[in-house]
Write an enzyme that holds these catalytic residues in place. Sequence first.
Site, PDB file in Angstrom:
ATOM      1  N   ASP A  14       0.823  -1.226   0.000  1.00 25.84           N
ATOM      2  CA  ASP A  14       0.000   0.000   0.000  1.00 25.84           C
ATOM      3  C   ASP A  14       0.854   1.271   0.000  1.00 25.84           C
ATOM      4  OD1 ASP A  14      -2.351  -1.664   0.401  1.00 25.84           O
ATOM      5  OD2 ASP A  14      -1.733  -1.821   2.491  1.00 25.84           O
ATOM      6  N   LYS A  17       2.401   2.401  -5.178  1.00 29.00           N
ATOM      7  CA  LYS A  17       3.102   1.965  -6.389  1.00 29.00           C
ATOM      8  C   LYS A  17       2.329   2.316  -7.652  1.00 29.00           C
ATOM      9  CE  LYS A  17       3.224  -2.231  -4.678  1.00 29.00           C
ATOM     10  NZ  LYS A  17       2.863  -1.984  -3.266  1.00 29.00           N
ATOM     11  N   GLY A  41      -3.922  -3.999  -4.669  1.00 29.83           N
ATOM     12  CA  GLY A  41      -4.831  -2.903  -4.985  1.00 29.83           C
ATOM     13  C   GLY A  41      -4.025  -1.669  -5.330  1.00 29.83           C
ATOM     14  N   HIS A  42      -3.931  -1.358  -6.606  1.00 31.92           N
ATOM     15  CA  HIS A  42      -3.159  -0.202  -7.046  1.00 31.92           C
ATOM     16  C   HIS A  42      -4.121   0.881  -7.521  1.00 31.92           C
ATOM     17  CE1 HIS A  42       0.582  -2.924  -7.817  1.00 31.92           C
ATOM     18  NE2 HIS A  42       0.206  -2.882  -6.563  1.00 31.92           N
ATOM     19  N   GLN A 220       2.091  -5.865  -3.406  1.00 34.32           N
ATOM     20  CA  GLN A 220       2.333  -5.939  -1.969  1.00 34.32           C
ATOM     21  C   GLN A 220       3.649  -5.238  -1.615  1.00 34.32           C
ATOM     22  OE1 GLN A 220       1.475  -9.370  -3.452  1.00 34.32           O
ATOM     23  NE2 GLN A 220      -0.554  -8.498  -3.372  1.00 34.32           N
TER      24      GLN A 220
END
Length: 416
Positions: A14, A17, A41-42, A220
């Site tokens: 988180d 990125k 989750g980007h 991650q």
Amino acid sequence: MNRADLIVGVQWGDEGKGKIVDMLSANYDMVCRCQGGHNAGHTIWTNGVKYALHLVPSGVLHKNIINIIGNGVVVCPEFLVKEIKQFEALEGRFFISDKAHLNLRHHALIDQAKERLKGKNAIGTTGKGIGPAYADKISRNGHRMGELLDPEKLCDDLMNDFSENKSFLDTLGVVIPSKNELLDELKLYKKELGKFIANTTQMVWKALDSNKKIMLEGAQGTLLDIDHGTYPYVTSSNTISAGSCSGIGISPKEVGEVIGIIKAYTTRVGNGAFPTEDFGTDGDIMCETGKEFGTTTGRKRRCGWFDAVAVKYAARLDGVDKFAVMKLDVLDGFDKVKICKAYEYKGEIIDYFPTDLENVKPIYEELEGWDKVEGIRKFDDLPQNAKAYIERIEELTGTKVGIISTSPEREDTIVR
């Protein structure tokens, strides 16, 4: 021959990125995901529009870039079918490795059931089936994306798997689909995804041999690595930079620049050690201001101060050439900001990251806060105290900061 540059998270994920990949990928020909699954989750903001990506590489917003899901990723076809509907005309610019393993519905059900059984000792997984999918892969019982091209055979193989593991699945309360249901599902996945399945290893090699510019997008963060993270409270893949080589199919010699993504503070989702976690008002302010709620799960993230010891450890594992510091603006308005520069461990002061992180206490130094950095796009325009904070991060970690993000928007970024 060209080399593939790498974006890697240097904390517990988180870090931000997605924004950096999106921003830098305009200069690349190919962006590749190498590990993890839709537990990633980007989030990307562009022109005020929010895109939440989980499996699709973050270069997808640039129409001229080829996006690849590599062999190291575990792919949930049900989720991927939904995710790609956000984007138009993906054919010819989006490919999935035929060697990437399938993460199917029963994997998620197993994941959730096992977490429930662990109760207060739960890992805090996303419940997306990532661990069980990787477990099947490692035990050589998994199935790969290429098998979707023959749904009848894959259906038979899966029904055999379910039969062989019936007692285990019954114990967990996992209900398996009927053969007809499963076959219909697999045929749908072939119809929607079959045209994207390819030998991506050869594609990447040809691109490198043709001097194409390639970016590898980590998911991650390093401290969640299955080997080098805070085990067992980790993810199920190798999140360090070396994992990207096996996850896309290149040698270490073919990795170019490594950009490590760090937040200006620290967050963590799920359970596990977190020495600099702040349980008071400051942590709440970071959470609210930084909108620290998981892109994938919606869970509130644990927040705390920047941990230079952990980041220095992770940067060494990753071979980081430079940092991108994200969310500096979240610290706007604090009178004082803190950095963990060492740990107290078993009565001693240590400056390294021990395997037993549960029993360390952070040793902080305080720096003066600043008024506002939000939206600033030049380093010279930053408040003096914000510059001092960045410089102290460089000193304590031994790594230069090359990029600083001052808001979620793509343009609000300082490149030094």
